[in-house]
Design a protein around this motif. Structure first.
Motif, PDB file in Angstrom:
ATOM      1  N   PRO A  90       0.769  -1.233   0.000  1.00 48.79           N
ATOM      2  CA  PRO A  90       0.000   0.000   0.000  1.00 48.79           C
ATOM      3  C   PRO A  90       0.806   1.292   0.000  1.00 48.79           C
ATOM      4  O   PRO A  90       0.208   2.373   0.100  1.00 48.79           O
ATOM      5  CB  PRO A  90      -0.763  -0.110   1.315  1.00 48.79           C
ATOM      6  N   PHE A  91       2.146   1.212  -0.108  1.00 49.00           N
ATOM      7  CA  PHE A  91       2.859   2.453   0.195  1.00 49.00           C
ATOM      8  C   PHE A  91       4.324   2.361  -0.222  1.00 49.00           C
ATOM      9  O   PHE A  91       4.907   1.270  -0.222  1.00 49.00           O
ATOM     10  CB  PHE A  91       2.797   2.713   1.711  1.00 49.00           C
ATOM     11  N   VAL A  92       4.870   3.510  -0.585  1.00 50.74           N
ATOM     12  CA  VAL A  92       6.318   3.669  -0.731  1.00 50.74           C
ATOM     13  C   VAL A  92       6.712   4.845   0.153  1.00 50.74           C
ATOM     14  O   VAL A  92       6.161   5.943  -0.005  1.00 50.74           O
ATOM     15  CB  VAL A  92       6.724   3.963  -2.186  1.00 50.74           C
ATOM     16  N   PRO A  93       7.620   4.661   1.104  1.00 52.30           N
ATOM     17  CA  PRO A  93       8.005   5.774   1.985  1.00 52.30           C
ATOM     18  C   PRO A  93       8.492   6.978   1.192  1.00 52.30           C
ATOM     19  O   PRO A  93       9.142   6.832   0.145  1.00 52.30           O
ATOM     20  CB  PRO A  93       9.130   5.166   2.833  1.00 52.30           C
ATOM     21  N   LYS A  94       8.187   8.154   1.700  1.00 46.52           N
ATOM     22  CA  LYS A  94       8.504   9.395   0.987  1.00 46.52           C
ATOM     23  C   LYS A  94       9.985   9.495   0.661  1.00 46.52           C
ATOM     24  O   LYS A  94      10.366   9.936  -0.434  1.00 46.52           O
ATOM     25  CB  LYS A  94       8.064  10.595   1.821  1.00 46.52           C
ATOM     26  N   GLU A  95      10.824   9.065   1.592  1.00 41.86           N
ATOM     27  CA  GLU A  95      12.267   9.207   1.387  1.00 41.86           C
ATOM     28  C   GLU A  95      12.786   8.291   0.276  1.00 41.86           C
ATOM     29  O   GLU A  95      13.910   8.479  -0.216  1.00 41.86           O
ATOM     30  CB  GLU A  95      13.024   8.937   2.685  1.00 41.86           C
ATOM     31  N   GLU A  96      11.987   7.323  -0.124  1.00 41.43           N
ATOM     32  CA  GLU A  96      12.410   6.411  -1.185  1.00 41.43           C
ATOM     33  C   GLU A  96      11.875   6.809  -2.557  1.00 41.43           C
ATOM     34  O   GLU A  96      12.359   6.324  -3.587  1.00 41.43           O
ATOM     35  CB  GLU A  96      11.943   4.983  -0.870  1.00 41.43           C
ATOM     36  N   ARG A  97      10.895   7.682  -2.604  1.00 38.50           N
ATOM     37  CA  ARG A  97      10.245   8.016  -3.880  1.00 38.50           C
ATOM     38  C   ARG A  97      11.106   8.930  -4.732  1.00 38.50           C
ATOM     39  O   ARG A  97      11.758   9.844  -4.229  1.00 38.50           O
ATOM     40  CB  ARG A  97       8.913   8.717  -3.620  1.00 38.50           C
TER      41      ARG A  97
END
Length: 251
Positions: A90-97
């Motif tokens: 459900p998600f990709v952490p902001k720091e990885e995008r």
């Protein structure tokens, strides 16, 4: 025929123990729960027994994308233990995008590869959106289209609340991806500026026109509906109000 309705347990994560909520949800009319990590992690078999004891099911569960990539066997086993069909990152952490088309195409490819592995065990992989997938990239394209463009085996649990918060139109997305949508999350949002409960509300109490969206549900592949609220003060009121409103729409 009425849709089975699941309750996303993340909604009431702040009111443990979770298993004590199961009989209450059943009494409200819910058919299933949709757990998130780490709710089921410590003892999936026990978690399954608690679901069964309440007369509920688990159609799908949220899991890390990294788990699908690096630990597929572990999460496939969890899916089998829970009796779930859908494995849902459900998600990709902001720091990885990264704000590039290639990055989001890569996310889609990871999902497609995971879906191929899952299919060997009768399981399916679906992406669950937030708002960031609807923010256009520099070239005007959208992350969501790159993610789902990786292949028809990548399915979609659509979150109407986050789409609305992103300034997109849930009706358009329900139509655009009708053949990929296997679960519909009826998250509702208050008008912009409302801060109570982080601006989230029970289904039917917000700005989304569910009566207009409901007929579009039937045109998708969705086989169940999921209620969710990211931070309710009263999870029982949210759960009861939401399922009552969904049923009032003839869903």
């Amino acid at each position: 025929m009425a849709y089975p309705i699941a309750y996303q347990l993340y909604s009431s994560r702040n009111f443990p123990p979770l298993h004590a909520q199961f009989p209450v949800l059943k009494s409200f009319g819910y058919d299933a729960i949709e757990p998130w990590l780490p709710a089921y992690e410590s003892d999936p078999a026990l978690f399954r027994r608690q679901i069964d004891d309440a007369g509920l099911r688990c159609f799908g569960f949220h899991m890390p994308l990294k788990g699908l990539v690096a630990e597929p066997s572990r999460f496939i086993e969890i899916a089998q233990t829970l009796g779930a069909t859908y494995m849902i990152p459900p998600f990709v952490p902001k720091e990885e995008r990264l704000d590039t088309a290639d990055y989001w195409k890569g996310i889609g490819e990871q999902l497609a590869q995971g879906a191929e592995r899952a299919a060997r065990h009768g399981l399916k992989v679906a992406w669950h959106n937030h708002d960031f997938e609807y923010v256009p990239l520099a070239d005007g394209s959208r992350p969501i289209d790159h993610i789902l463009g990786a292949g028809e085996q990548v399915l979609f649990e659509i979150d109407c609340g986050w789409i609305t918060r992103a300034g997109a139109d849930p009706a358009e997305e329900l139509e655009r991806y009708a053949d990929r949508i296997v679960a519909i999350q009826t998250k509702d949002t208050a008008p912009r500026g409302v801060t109570a409960d982080d601006g989230w509300v029970a289904t039917g109490d917000g700005i989304i026109d569910w009566a207009t969206l409901a007929p579009l549900f039937r045109k998708t592949r969705a086989d169940h509906i999921v209620t969710e609220h990211d931070n309710p003060t009263d999870w029982r009121r949210f759960a009861q109000r939401s399922i009552d409103h969904i049923r009032s729409l003839g869903l």
